[in-house]
Scaffold this active site. Structure first.
Site, PDB file in Angstrom:
ATOM      1  CG  ASP A 156     -33.525-116.958 -80.471  1.00  0.00           C
ATOM      2  OD1 ASP A 156     -33.323-116.236 -81.464  1.00  0.00           O
ATOM      3  OD2 ASP A 156     -33.915-116.527 -79.371  1.00  0.00           O
TER       4      ASP A 156
ATOM      5  CG  ASP B  55     -36.843-114.272 -80.940  1.00  0.00           C
ATOM      6  OD1 ASP B  55     -36.271-114.190 -82.045  1.00  0.00           O
ATOM      7  OD2 ASP B  55     -36.232-114.200 -79.854  1.00  0.00           O
TER       8      ASP B  55
END
Length: 161
Positions: free
Chosen positions: A97, A95
């Protein structure tokens, strides 16, 4: 060039290696230089809890990429390293971000900066504070003050990237 901070996390496969690979990929982006990477941190999952713990880090980059193209590159790195989006807060191989982009506040479809929940998450604030002790989240405050409000969230330092 603009300073940007990227949150990196994984909890499937070899999470620490996934995080390291992602940070290396950030430094290899065209028009981008890796400035700093935090240590690795272990944290419990947020939301959907029936999954392994996460390994997290934060990277600081300097980039000529504007926020939307930078986000597109982050999504490309995720896919290249095996990310599959099955449902919100699902287990994942990676992930990435976009946490902060300079001091800009951006609210566009598919792109919100600062990251909308970063100020509530110790697994973001602890590694960010490690590499940027003077950092502030626009509209929310200094990272150290925000972290004090997350004292009930455990984050375990694992070692260097």
């Amino acid at each position: 060039m603009a300073a940007a901070y990227i949150g990196v996390g994984a909890n499937l496969g070899e999470p620490a290696e996934q995080v390291r690979s992602a940070i290396a990929a950030l430094g290899a982006l065209a028009g981008t230089r890796l400035v700093a990477a935090s240590s690795l941190y272990r944290s419990a999952p947020v939301g959907y809890a029936a999954q392994p713990d996460f390994v997290n880090a934060v990277a600081e980059i300097m980039t000529i990429l504007e926020p939307a193209p930078l986000l597109a590159e982050l999504l490309t790195i995720e896919r290249r390293l095996g990310r599959v989006r099955s449902f919100p807060n699902a287990p994942r191989t990676l992930d990435l971000d976009l946490l902060l982009y300079g001091d800009r506040v951006i609210k566009e479809p598919g792109l919100v900066v600062p990251h909308p929940r970063m100020h509530e998450r110790a697994f973001v604030l602890v590694p960010l504070l490690e590499i940027a002790p003077d950092a502030a989240v626009p509209g929310k405050g200094h990272v150290a003050v925000l972290l004090a409000a997350c004292k009930n969230q455990e984050v375990e330092k694992m070692g260097k990237v």
